[in-house]
Design a protein around this motif. Structure first.
Motif, PDB file in Angstrom:
ATOM      1  N   PHE A   1       0.681  -1.159   0.038  1.00 48.53           N
ATOM      2  CA  PHE A   1       0.076  -0.084  -0.037  1.00 48.53           C
ATOM      3  C   PHE A   1       0.821   1.073  -0.113  1.00 48.53           C
ATOM      4  CE2 PHE A   1      -2.284  -3.458   2.081  1.00 48.53           C
ATOM      5  CZ  PHE A   1      -3.377  -3.549   1.410  1.00 48.53           C
ATOM      6  N   HIS A   2       0.528   2.249  -1.004  1.00 47.53           N
ATOM      7  CA  HIS A   2       1.336   3.298  -0.907  1.00 47.53           C
ATOM      8  C   HIS A   2       0.357   4.374  -1.163  1.00 47.53           C
ATOM      9  CE1 HIS A   2       5.172   5.392  -1.629  1.00 47.53           C
ATOM     10  NE2 HIS A   2       4.556   6.084  -2.400  1.00 47.53           N
ATOM     11  N   ALA A   3       0.771   5.806  -0.240  1.00 43.49           N
ATOM     12  CA  ALA A   3      -0.152   6.919  -0.746  1.00 43.49           C
ATOM     13  C   ALA A   3       0.212   7.740  -1.672  1.00 43.49           C
ATOM     14  CB  ALA A   3      -0.052   7.942   0.638  1.00 43.49           C
ATOM     15  N   VAL A   4      -0.767   8.199  -2.588  1.00 38.61           N
ATOM     16  CA  VAL A   4      -0.185   8.727  -3.941  1.00 38.61           C
ATOM     17  C   VAL A   4      -1.272  10.226  -3.854  1.00 38.61           C
ATOM     18  CG1 VAL A   4      -0.039   8.804  -6.197  1.00 38.61           C
ATOM     19  CG2 VAL A   4       0.538   6.937  -4.979  1.00 38.61           C
ATOM     20  N   SER A   5      -0.912  11.168  -3.942  1.00 39.40           N
ATOM     21  CA  SER A   5      -1.793  12.523  -4.046  1.00 39.40           C
ATOM     22  C   SER A   5      -1.726  12.824  -5.688  1.00 39.40           C
ATOM     23  CB  SER A   5      -1.235  13.782  -3.363  1.00 39.40           C
ATOM     24  OG  SER A   5      -2.096  14.648  -3.655  1.00 39.40           O
TER      25      SER A   5
ATOM     26  N   LEU B   1      -0.193  -4.269  -5.358  1.00 43.05           N
ATOM     27  CA  LEU B   1       0.061  -2.911  -4.965  1.00 43.05           C
ATOM     28  C   LEU B   1      -1.163  -2.198  -5.218  1.00 43.05           C
ATOM     29  CD1 LEU B   1       1.785  -0.558  -3.958  1.00 43.05           C
ATOM     30  CD2 LEU B   1       2.654  -0.185  -6.315  1.00 43.05           C
ATOM     31  N   THR B   2      -1.441  -1.357  -3.933  1.00 40.89           N
ATOM     32  CA  THR B   2      -2.574  -0.446  -4.088  1.00 40.89           C
ATOM     33  C   THR B   2      -2.358   0.933  -4.024  1.00 40.89           C
ATOM     34  OG1 THR B   2      -4.371  -2.149  -3.014  1.00 40.89           O
ATOM     35  CG2 THR B   2      -4.927   0.065  -2.610  1.00 40.89           C
ATOM     36  N   ALA B   3      -2.462   1.886  -4.672  1.00 44.29           N
ATOM     37  CA  ALA B   3      -2.334   3.284  -4.514  1.00 44.29           C
ATOM     38  C   ALA B   3      -3.402   3.781  -4.016  1.00 44.29           C
ATOM     39  CB  ALA B   3      -1.964   3.860  -5.925  1.00 44.29           C
ATOM     40  N   VAL B   4      -3.356   4.317  -2.839  1.00 41.49           N
ATOM     41  CA  VAL B   4      -4.172   5.116  -1.855  1.00 41.49           C
ATOM     42  C   VAL B   4      -4.431   6.574  -2.235  1.00 41.49           C
ATOM     43  CG1 VAL B   4      -5.333   5.476   0.278  1.00 41.49           C
ATOM     44  CG2 VAL B   4      -4.173   3.340  -0.041  1.00 41.49           C
ATOM     45  N   VAL B   5      -5.369   7.076  -3.121  1.00 44.48           N
ATOM     46  CA  VAL B   5      -5.447   8.357  -3.569  1.00 44.48           C
ATOM     47  C   VAL B   5      -6.502   9.310  -2.968  1.00 44.48           C
ATOM     48  CG1 VAL B   5      -4.661   7.544  -5.849  1.00 44.48           C
ATOM     49  CG2 VAL B   5      -6.947   7.753  -5.419  1.00 44.48           C
TER      50      VAL B   5
ATOM     51  N   ALA C   1      -1.093  -2.661 -13.629  1.00 40.04           N
ATOM     52  CA  ALA C   1      -1.674  -3.760 -12.770  1.00 40.04           C
ATOM     53  C   ALA C   1      -1.661  -2.970 -11.351  1.00 40.04           C
ATOM     54  CB  ALA C   1      -1.164  -5.049 -12.920  1.00 40.04           C
ATOM     55  N   ILE C   2      -1.766  -1.785 -11.121  1.00 38.78           N
ATOM     56  CA  ILE C   2      -1.883  -1.146  -9.820  1.00 38.78           C
ATOM     57  C   ILE C   2      -3.344  -0.885  -9.426  1.00 38.78           C
ATOM     58  CG2 ILE C   2      -1.298   0.822  -8.512  1.00 38.78           C
ATOM     59  CD1 ILE C   2       1.463   0.726 -10.233  1.00 38.78           C
ATOM     60  N   VAL C   3      -3.514  -1.302  -8.172  1.00 38.97           N
ATOM     61  CA  VAL C   3      -5.083  -1.066  -7.740  1.00 38.97           C
ATOM     62  C   VAL C   3      -5.105   0.364  -7.285  1.00 38.97           C
ATOM     63  CG1 VAL C   3      -6.877  -1.886  -6.156  1.00 38.97           C
ATOM     64  CG2 VAL C   3      -5.440  -3.675  -7.283  1.00 38.97           C
ATOM     65  N   ILE C   4      -6.255   0.896  -7.570  1.00 44.46           N
ATOM     66  CA  ILE C   4      -6.334   2.324  -6.938  1.00 44.46           C
ATOM     67  C   ILE C   4      -7.615   2.506  -6.201  1.00 44.46           C
ATOM     68  CG2 ILE C   4      -6.919   4.882  -7.571  1.00 44.46           C
ATOM     69  CD1 ILE C   4      -5.869   4.266 -10.261  1.00 44.46           C
ATOM     70  N   ALA C   5      -7.147   2.757  -4.861  1.00 45.17           N
ATOM     71  CA  ALA C   5      -8.487   2.917  -3.968  1.00 45.17           C
ATOM     72  C   ALA C   5      -8.284   4.334  -3.324  1.00 45.17           C
ATOM     73  CB  ALA C   5      -8.078   1.947  -2.644  1.00 45.17           C
ATOM     74  N   SER C   6      -9.512   5.105  -2.849  1.00 44.70           N
ATOM     75  CA  SER C   6      -9.573   6.238  -2.382  1.00 44.70           C
ATOM     76  C   SER C   6      -9.528   5.897  -0.859  1.00 44.70           C
ATOM     77  CB  SER C   6     -10.943   6.916  -2.541  1.00 44.70           C
ATOM     78  OG  SER C   6     -11.863   6.387  -2.101  1.00 44.70           O
TER      79      SER C   6
END
Length: 269
Positions: free
Chosen positions: A184-188, A220-224, A246-251
């Motif tokens: 999991f990684h935070a991405v703005s 990998l989930t990019a938390v946006v 193949a990176i999952v995006i989640a708010s």
């Protein structure tokens, strides 16, 4: 008092076809009327790599050396400089329109213009991007802590463990349930869309390294950011870039459910 000399200059831009409406300034050429030229290139190629991970930076660096060497051979011939740059300007390289400037010293003026056109954006923009990412990370961490799984997770996972020495990326956190490594990684995306390209460039190499080293699949989930505008082209591009690798995006709003899933998979609930 020294009399100012009117010079002209242009900026070289790297603008790959694959990336629409974006470019990075990589070089500047100042032409004094008496002949000769002052050539300055960037020494920070990270922005080029962010824009285009496939960019051949060695070729771009060699272009500066080539121009300087040929300039000495041709005694500073302006026409040669222009022809040489035009020959080198592929679809990915563009020269801006000529601009005029007044200079006491062409050398000092070229240095000042290089600082203006080639250096990184002002620090306050970087601080805003860092602050926005940090806010997402803190909310992500808070949900994992509420689910009692944060102490069980790895933090600041170095991509270089699985890619190659020197890779600077550190993924925020992760755990490994049932033969899968979940990261999991935070991405703005609201303030720093380039971070999506860095993540997309690194993750496939990281996933391959995890398969080879641990014989596990990586996710990998990019938390946006919450509430991202649907009609923003840059954000849309960043989303496509992430999902295309193949990176999952989640708010952030989805984090409570993600944390509950982690708790189940780690045997907390």
């Amino acid at each position: 008092m020294l009399k100012k000399t009117q010079c002209k200059f242009f900026v070289l831009r790297y603008a790959p076809d694959a990336v629409k409406n974006e470019f990075v300034n990589i070089g500047l050429v100042l032409l004094p009327p008496a002949g000769g030229a002052q050539i300055r290139f960037t020494h920070d190629w990270s922005r080029v790599r962010c824009l285009d991970p496939e960019a051949d930076v060695e070729v771009l660096e060699a272009m500066e050396r080539d121009l300087r060497e040929k300039l000495r051979e041709m005694n500073g011939d302006h026409d040669f400089i222009l022809r040489r740059i035009q020959d080198a300007c592929s679809n990915a390289l563009q020269a801006s329109e000529f601009q005029a400037c007044l200079a006491d010293s062409p050398v000092e003026e070229a240095d000042e213009l290089a600082r203006l056109y080639l250096e990184r954006p002002k620090q306050r923009r970087q601080l805003r991007a860092t602050s926005a990412r940090q806010a997402i990370f803190q909310r992500m961490r808070s949900e994992f802590e509420s689910a009692a799984v944060w102490p069980l997770m790895r933090k600041e996972i170095s991509a270089s463990e699985y890619t190659r020495n020197g890779d600077p990326l550190k993924v925020d956190c992760g755990y490994s349930p049932n033969g899968t490594v979940k990261l999991f990684h935070a991405v703005s995306l609201q303030s720093d869309v380039n971070s999506a390209k860095i993540l997309a460039f690194t993750f496939p190499q990281m996933a391959e390294g995890i398969r080879n080293a641990q014989h596990k699949q990586a996710q990998l989930t990019a938390v946006v950011d919450d509430g991202l505008p649907e009609d923003d082209d840059a954000i849309h591009y960043a989303r496509e870039t992430l999902t295309g690798h193949a990176i999952v995006i989640a708010s952030v709003a989805q984090m409570p459910e993600i944390a509950r899933t982690a708790a189940r998979e780690l045997g907390i609930s």
